[in-house]
Design an enzyme around this catalytic site. Sequence first.
Site, PDB file in Angstrom:
ATOM      1  N   GLN A 190       0.828  -1.209   0.000  1.00 25.50           N
ATOM      2  CA  GLN A 190       0.000   0.000   0.000  1.00 25.50           C
ATOM      3  C   GLN A 190       0.867   1.266   0.000  1.00 25.50           C
ATOM      4  OE1 GLN A 190      -0.093  -2.468   2.170  1.00 25.50           O
ATOM      5  NE2 GLN A 190      -0.126  -1.799   4.316  1.00 25.50           N
ATOM      6  N   ASN A 213      10.014  -6.375   2.111  1.00 25.80           N
ATOM      7  CA  ASN A 213       9.715  -7.810   2.072  1.00 25.80           C
ATOM      8  C   ASN A 213       9.166  -8.208   0.691  1.00 25.80           C
ATOM      9  OD1 ASN A 213       7.040  -6.997   1.940  1.00 25.80           O
ATOM     10  ND2 ASN A 213       6.598  -7.463   4.075  1.00 25.80           N
ATOM     11  N   SER A 236      22.316 -11.703   0.531  1.00 24.45           N
ATOM     12  CA  SER A 236      23.592 -11.005   0.525  1.00 24.45           C
ATOM     13  C   SER A 236      24.766 -11.984   0.550  1.00 24.45           C
ATOM     14  CB  SER A 236      23.575 -10.151   1.789  1.00 24.45           C
ATOM     15  OG  SER A 236      24.549  -9.194   1.797  1.00 24.45           O
ATOM     16  N   GLU A 326      28.610  -9.701  -4.060  1.00 23.97           N
ATOM     17  CA  GLU A 326      28.198  -8.373  -3.618  1.00 23.97           C
ATOM     18  C   GLU A 326      29.370  -7.662  -2.916  1.00 23.97           C
ATOM     19  OE1 GLU A 326      25.318  -8.637  -0.560  1.00 23.97           O
ATOM     20  OE2 GLU A 326      24.691  -6.538  -0.690  1.00 23.97           O
ATOM     21  N   ASP A 360      29.436  -0.930   5.400  1.00 27.60           N
ATOM     22  CA  ASP A 360      28.017  -0.882   5.768  1.00 27.60           C
ATOM     23  C   ASP A 360      27.638   0.439   6.414  1.00 27.60           C
ATOM     24  OD1 ASP A 360      27.276  -3.342   4.837  1.00 27.60           O
ATOM     25  OD2 ASP A 360      27.718  -4.381   6.709  1.00 27.60           O
ATOM     26  N   GLU A 414      14.647   2.362 -44.621  1.00 23.59           N
ATOM     27  CA  GLU A 414      13.748   1.820 -43.594  1.00 23.59           C
ATOM     28  C   GLU A 414      12.278   2.094 -43.930  1.00 23.59           C
ATOM     29  OE1 GLU A 414      15.015   3.213 -39.733  1.00 23.59           O
ATOM     30  OE2 GLU A 414      16.776   1.896 -39.719  1.00 23.59           O
TER      31      GLU A 414
END
Lengths: 430, 430
Positions: A190, A213, A236, A326, A360, A414
Amino acid sequence: MKRLDTGSAEFEAGFVALLADRETESGRVDKPVAAILEDVRTRGDAAVCELTSKFDRLPLTPDRLRISAEEIDAETAKVPQDQIDALNVAASRIEAFHRAQLPKDMEFTDADGVTLGQRWNALDAVGLYVPGGKAAYPSSVLMNAIPAHVAGVERLAMCVPTPDGVLNPLVLAAAKRSGVTEIYRIGGAQAVGAMAYGTETIRPVDRIVGPGNAYVAEAKRQVFGRVGIDSIAGPSEVVVVADNQNNPRLVALDLMAQAEHDELAQSILITNDTAFGEAVAAAVETELKTLTRSAIASASWRDFGAIITVANWDEAAKLVDRIAPEHLELMLDDPKSVFAKVRHAGAAFLGRFCPEAVGDYVGGPNHVLPTSRTARFASGLSVYDFLKRTTYIAADREALEKIGPAGVTLANAEGLEAHALSISARLGNS
Amino acid sequence: MKRLDTGSAEFEAGFVALLADRETESGRVDKPVAAILEDVRTRGDAAVCELTSKFDRLPLTPDRLRISAEEIDAETAKVPQDQIDALNVAASRIEAFHRAQLPKDMEFTDADGVTLGQRWNALDAVGLYVPGGKAAYPSSVLMNAIPAHVAGVERLAMCVPTPDGVLNPLVLAAAKRSGVTEIYRIGGAQAVGAMAYGTETIRPVDRIVGPGNAYVAEAKRQVFGRVGIDSIAGPSEVVVVADNQNNPRLVALDLMAQAEHDELAQSILITNDTAFGEAVAAAVETELKTLTRSAIASASWRDFGAIITVANWDEAAKLVDRIAPEHLELMLDDPKSVFAKVRHAGAAFLGRFCPEAVGDYVGGPNHVLPTSRTARFASGLSVYDFLKRTTYIAADREALEKIGPAGVTLANAEGLEAHALSISARLGNS
């Protein structure tokens, strides 16, 4: 955990299995997601509020969708000062790297007198999705929002679900520090729908980024085309290339830092010394005894971990390219010489004092990176994701006289007569 | 064709309708496409040959999938010399522009002693889809293949269906000129599947680009993630901004050059002189009487064409941004000053002697551009589509001592203990 040796006859089969292991089918949520998106598209705020009440157990009215400046200030005031300081260190370094990444406009006039160029412009509005609950990482807010802000995006809308109404102070502090202009307490498909189509309260954006998710990922897939999206992140992985001059415990901790993310995460050590590999394996077992996220890290290491022995670093570089990881750590005396041979990796960490966790948080380059072998063709998040190019051509009559006739020939070949006429009529030839 | 005037009370409603008009639902071909892809994935060459026999009426064996060098030479020998010359002009100019577009690697060491950088690498292998039959445009081969070649892609595989076995000499000549390394006589979803998964004969690629019908577009959507894809092109559009100092016929031809592509194409004139707009409308009617593709162009102009009168060029620039057109022509005395105010357009053509058709063939910038308002967030095809970045960080103990502690704080705040330990243990703090 798998043990592989490039000198063994079984190596190739084992290595191929290692790459294939994590290929999972994503769940089929396309139909419920399509229904949610259609509901949001047609009923706007009312649908968003009802769905939030249902999924997040949070009754909402349109006027409460947006988290107010007062609420943000009140929540961020709860964050301990050392965390605010750390957030500022990280944000400043991420800003500096992404500023250095900004591309320059280009223009030149060629020998035919044609001026050619390309100009970069920021997107007008970007939507940032931030997961709620345990998966809410303030560092992800910095990594997604700062490049957009540096690129010059004026409107940066964030959606973060607040199940049962619980706000995450550090996430809000990170948003505030990163130039987010508005925050909505909604999540799931949503939220993606609201940002893509717009509602009475939430204006639509041009691109949606940020992790989520399966529902969020599928929703992004479905609104793609109407808005831009970032790549859909898979599990990962890290490859650590290390010689026997390293402390096995440090290597083990780096492998576990990856493994603690997710049961599907993959940690691979490549070394030229089988005994060193075993020392690392033992150190992993020791660390797993005490790590707070031991259950997750143990499962990841058991199912997808690997220690590969190679004869030399050239062999290591070739395996790295096949894995296209990664994250790549090169804990070697001369990491640059091996790095020069690698073509496929999302981000690299060079030297014995540069664990992936630096990237990170505080390194500066983005931590949103291509996962699951997609580093073969994809790159990490960057300012480029929030810019687009307009190319341009300027020609006068003299220039058109030089390059136009070839265009007329090709247009006619063309079968596109108006194309040909649009050039030839300007040259007085039709 | 719609007539709109920004001075009229009905303008806003009419303009919104103009933008919304072409929003079409794409056909539902997801299930047949999924079946074809699964067939190709599991049965390889055999499936590809059977499907080609079925859809293209061309019986094939695996050894005939690839078009041989001898066939290519024999076909290209049939192309008239003026077309070969024109192809070379176009290819050289496209090469030059995309070479200028190549980004540079970046590296710097900051005040904390951390070295940061990003390095560009070409993809290993790219698949180029070329439609068969009437939609086979040699210029599209140049525009898709040359940027990949310039980027440094070593393997450039092309798939072009040859219904009833008929080859297109100019398409093959364009492929040869553009650095295509292998050509297969297959098309549809089966070609996309072959390039994405690989077969016994066709090695898999890392990214698939090029236009195609609904089946091809859906197949690209479904293999996305395993390989990269380009954006899914929608119907094409042009906005011509012109003052009354232009020859109405030239403006009309430019509008028709867009309209002759497709019934869903959209041609919009923005002018500051209503009478000039009417002169262009009359010229369009005259041209439509004789154009070979009049049926298509007439339908496009009737359903989606528009002439908008504005009070000044600032107003025009604002409307252009709302349309975010694929192509923008600025036929004005000072096109640069108006172009400077535009943020959203795929490609721009500046001046009275630079029709959009120049950009289709011989300008140099790419003609594969964001359609249907996606120029808000997307860019044309470029060398960037065939490169990816690896970012990197190098730190020694001293540098880690400076930036590491903030990382430890944030990792602990996020509950990722191994992340924190991987830094603190290197600093001797755990």
